[in-house]
Design a protein around this motif. Structure first.
Motif, mmCIF file in Angstrom:
data_model
loop_
_atom_site.group_PDB
_atom_site.id
_atom_site.type_symbol
_atom_site.label_atom_id
_atom_site.label_comp_id
_atom_site.label_asym_id
_atom_site.label_seq_id
_atom_site.Cartn_x
_atom_site.Cartn_y
_atom_site.Cartn_z
ATOM 1 N N TYR A 1 0.803 -1.219 0.000
ATOM 2 C CA TYR A 1 0.000 0.000 0.000
ATOM 3 C C TYR A 1 0.841 1.276 0.000
ATOM 4 N N LYS B 1 0.996 -7.577 2.280
ATOM 5 C CA LYS B 1 -0.329 -7.207 1.784
ATOM 6 C C LYS B 1 -1.197 -6.574 2.871
ATOM 7 N N TYR C 1 -3.090 -4.184 5.231
ATOM 8 C CA TYR C 1 -3.545 -2.804 5.044
ATOM 9 C C TYR C 1 -4.526 -2.481 6.160
ATOM 10 N N ASP D 1 -3.030 5.274 10.177
ATOM 11 C CA ASP D 1 -2.337 4.118 9.607
ATOM 12 C C ASP D 1 -2.064 3.155 10.762
#
Length: 268
Positions: free
Chosen positions: A99, A191, A193, A208
């Motif tokens: 990402y 991967k 996220y 985040d």
């Protein structure tokens, strides 16, 4: 490498950051280094491009009033000798996971180089998360020791080793130095996220949350991912390609074939 080996060095933290100075000092003994970097911090701007930018002479090379992608285009097309290798960094803060690849200015500089068919290395320094605001975290010159060591090692060897026969650029994430040199682990981007958002009146704060759990014992990432490697004290090297690959499938072919009939075109 010979004395004619040319490196274009850029970053997204700005030309006066400690990270770019660290890599300049590390790479200068093995190559002719031309610095073309943003005049100020342009972190997380991705591959944003400008139509026109001002450029100033700088003791390290050129300060461009634009983005990292601007710097690569200007450096390769006009300002410097055409390089054998582009190096971006060293970024203050890691660039881990799928990402971030399109968001990071450091990574985007390497991608821009790939479209010129110039191999690239993007180097970032992993700083363990704590409760201190990231902008207030101080990074000393000594904190870049591991980044300097591995970036100069790779820059001196990857071209002759044929690494870029199979990759367009390397995404390198380096831990803080801890006595002995850290091992290199070849990885793929995680991967995972975990972005979300929270509204408070007329303001929305983006979070985040992927950084909130960095305990290796509970890390939900496979062994070969960049994020797991870095928290376990290894140097993560992900060989990546640009442009992005396509995944052609008959399901999309079927939709394409039925489109004109579905929208009512009658002359076919």
């Amino acid at each position: 490498m010979s004395d004619a080996f040319e490196i274009l060095l850029t970053n997204d933290d700005g030309i006066d950051s400690s990270g770019i100075r660290a890599l300049y000092d590390a790479l200068s003994p093995i190559a002719n280094v031309t610095v073309v970097a943003p005049a100020r911090d342009r972190s997380a701007c991705g591959r944003s491009l400008s139509h026109e930018v001002e450029v100033d002479d700088h003791e390290l090379g050129y300060a461009v009033h634009g983005t990292p992608a601007d710097c690569v285009v200007a450096g390769l097309a006009e300002l410097g000798p055409f390089p054998d290798l582009v190096v971006a960094g060293c970024n203050k803060g890691a660039n881990l996971g799928e990402y971030v690849l399109g968001r990071s200015g450091t990574i985007s500089a390497a991608v821009e180089a790939a479209f010129f068919d110039v191999p690239a290395i993007a180097t970032s320094l992993y700083i363990p998360a704590d409760h201190t605001p990231f902008s207030e975290i101080e990074v000393t010159a000594g904190d870049y020791a591991e980044a300097k060591r591995v970036t100069s090692y790779l820059a001196d060897r990857v071209l002759d080793a044929g690494v870029f026969d199979h990759a367009a650029y390397l995404n390198v994430n380096v831990p803080l130095p801890d006595g002995e040199p850290a091992p290199i682990k070849i990885t793929r981007p995680s991967k995972r996220y975990e972005m979300d958002a929270e509204r408070d009146g007329d303001r929305i704060t983006l979070h985040d949350r992927v950084w909130e759990d960095m305990d290796p014992d509970s890390l939900p990432n496979p062994e070969d991912t960049d994020r797991r490697a870095i928290v376990e004290g290894c140097i993560s090297v992900s060989p990546l390609t640009a442009p992005h690959s396509t995944n052609h499938h008959e399901a999309l072919d079927t939709l394409a074939e039925s489109y004109l009939e579905a929208v009512g075109r009658t002359d076919r």
